[in-house]
Design a protein around this motif. Structure first.
Motif, short mmCIF file in Angstrom:
data_model
loop_
_atom_site.label_atom_id
_atom_site.label_comp_id
_atom_site.label_asym_id
_atom_site.label_seq_id
_atom_site.Cartn_x
_atom_site.Cartn_y
_atom_site.Cartn_z
N GLY A 174 0.81 -1.33 0.10
CA GLY A 174 -0.08 0.20 0.00
C GLY A 174 0.88 1.35 0.10
O GLY A 174 0.32 2.54 0.00
N GLY A 175 2.01 1.27 0.10
CA GLY A 175 2.97 1.97 -0.09
C GLY A 175 3.59 2.93 1.44
O GLY A 175 3.78 4.26 1.51
N TYR A 176 2.86 2.22 2.43
CA TYR A 176 3.20 2.90 3.78
C TYR A 176 4.39 2.37 4.43
O TYR A 176 4.90 1.31 4.22
N PRO A 177 4.92 3.43 5.46
CA PRO A 177 6.20 2.92 6.06
C PRO A 177 6.16 1.75 7.05
O PRO A 177 4.93 1.74 7.62
N TYR A 178 6.93 1.00 7.18
CA TYR A 178 6.80 0.02 8.27
C TYR A 178 8.27 -0.24 8.91
O TYR A 178 9.31 -0.45 8.00
N LEU A 179 8.60 0.15 10.15
CA LEU A 179 9.75 0.32 10.57
C LEU A 179 9.84 -0.37 11.82
O LEU A 179 9.18 -1.01 12.57
N VAL A 180 11.30 -0.94 12.16
CA VAL A 180 11.87 -1.61 13.28
C VAL A 180 12.80 -0.90 14.11
O VAL A 180 13.47 0.05 13.42
N ALA A 181 12.78 -0.92 15.44
CA ALA A 181 13.81 -0.34 16.05
C ALA A 181 14.70 -1.47 16.48
O ALA A 181 14.09 -2.57 17.44
N GLU A 182 16.10 -1.48 16.61
CA GLU A 182 16.95 -2.40 17.23
C GLU A 182 17.88 -1.77 18.23
O GLU A 182 18.29 -0.53 17.96
N VAL A 242 13.50 -4.48 19.04
CA VAL A 242 12.68 -4.39 20.32
C VAL A 242 11.48 -3.46 20.15
O VAL A 242 10.63 -3.35 20.94
N GLY A 243 11.00 -3.35 18.97
CA GLY A 243 9.78 -2.39 18.63
C GLY A 243 9.60 -2.42 17.12
O GLY A 243 10.46 -2.57 16.34
N TYR A 244 8.55 -1.96 16.94
CA TYR A 244 8.09 -1.69 15.44
C TYR A 244 6.83 -1.00 15.23
O TYR A 244 5.91 -0.64 16.28
N ALA A 245 6.84 -0.36 14.21
CA ALA A 245 5.78 0.85 13.83
C ALA A 245 5.36 1.05 12.57
O ALA A 245 6.21 0.49 11.85
N TYR A 246 4.40 0.95 11.91
CA TYR A 246 3.89 1.23 10.80
C TYR A 246 2.54 2.02 10.64
O TYR A 246 1.78 2.50 11.67
N ALA A 247 2.24 2.61 9.35
CA ALA A 247 1.22 3.40 9.19
C ALA A 247 0.26 2.53 8.11
O ALA A 247 0.83 1.69 7.68
N SER A 248 -0.93 2.85 8.16
CA SER A 248 -1.75 2.17 7.13
C SER A 248 -2.95 2.91 6.99
O SER A 248 -3.27 4.28 7.45
N CYS A 260 -3.75 8.81 7.67
CA CYS A 260 -3.30 7.44 7.87
C CYS A 260 -3.45 7.34 9.37
O CYS A 260 -3.79 8.13 10.27
N GLU A 261 -3.35 6.02 9.63
CA GLU A 261 -3.41 5.59 11.09
C GLU A 261 -2.05 5.05 11.24
O GLU A 261 -1.45 4.28 10.59
N ASN A 262 -1.68 5.06 12.89
CA ASN A 262 -0.30 4.37 13.26
C ASN A 262 -0.59 3.47 14.23
O ASN A 262 -1.46 3.33 14.73
N SER A 263 0.42 2.54 14.01
CA SER A 263 0.45 1.51 15.21
C SER A 263 1.78 1.51 15.67
O SER A 263 3.02 1.28 14.85
N VAL A 264 1.92 1.29 17.03
CA VAL A 264 3.61 1.10 17.67
C VAL A 264 3.37 0.16 18.64
O VAL A 264 2.53 0.15 19.41
N TYR A 265 4.39 -0.69 18.58
CA TYR A 265 4.58 -1.64 19.55
C TYR A 265 6.03 -1.94 20.03
O TYR A 265 6.88 -1.69 19.25
N VAL A 266 6.26 -1.84 21.26
CA VAL A 266 7.28 -2.16 22.12
C VAL A 266 7.53 -3.36 23.15
O VAL A 266 6.60 -3.46 23.72
#
Length: 174
Positions: A49-57, A63-69, A81-87
């Motif tokens: 869908g062209g949205y960013p999907y990131l991880v943190a190391e 140790v965490g991830y976040a994405y938009a949708s 867009c909506e964000n989701s963040v999990y750590v």
């Protein structure tokens, strides 16, 4: 800490971070923990869908991830867009969520989105609400008792943040 785009190789760590939120928490309204293949399918759909999907190391471990949708699929919502963040619990309170959300905001702004929405499970999710406030979000509403999980009614807190010009100009040409 290193922030980078997520890849398929990150799916086991992403699945491990997300699972307890489904099984034991109310940040997600899912009941069944998705397996790695389902998480891989979801990641592929977000990226397609062209949205960013990131991880943190940290020290080589995710140790965490976040994405938009998409906030909603109808065309009138295409600039939101909506964000989701999990750590992971071990990394909470170390700035991981803030770093991920700040980068996600920058990435979505660069992609031309004008509004970012956070849909937060539970008024008592003080950590997520504080994280979003620190990143410029404001509470725009609460959906009381909208979900049922872990034998109780759960609210949703809606928070919103303008991106770039926000609503100060048209996102499309004349």
């Amino acid at each position: 800490m290193i922030l980078r785009p997520a890849t398929g190789a990150d799916i086991p760590a992403i699945t491990a971070i997300y699972g307890p939120n489904v099984r034991d928490g109310i940040a997600s309204f899912e009941y069944d923990v998705p397996d790695a293949s389902e998480m891989e399918r979801r990641q592929a759909a977000i990226l397609a869908g062209g949205y960013p999907y990131l991880v943190a190391e940290i020290d080589g471990a995710v140790v965490g991830y976040a994405y938009a949708s998409a906030y909603r699929t109808r065309p009138g919502y295409r600039f939101a867009c909506e964000n989701s963040v999990y750590v992971s619990p071990a990394a909470q309170g170390r700035g991981v969520g803030r770093a991920l959300l700040d980068q996600l905001i920058d990435d979505c702004t660069a992609l031309g989105y004008r509004q970012m929405i956070a849909v937060i499970g539970n008024l008592g999710n003080h950590g997520s609400i504080a994280l979003h406030r620190a990143c410029g979000f404001t509470v725009v509403g609460v959906l009381p008792s909208i979900g049922w999980k872990l034998d109780r009614w759960v609210d949703c807190v809606l928070m919103q943040r303008p991106l770039g010009e926000g609503d100060r100009s048209s996102p499309v040409g004349p």
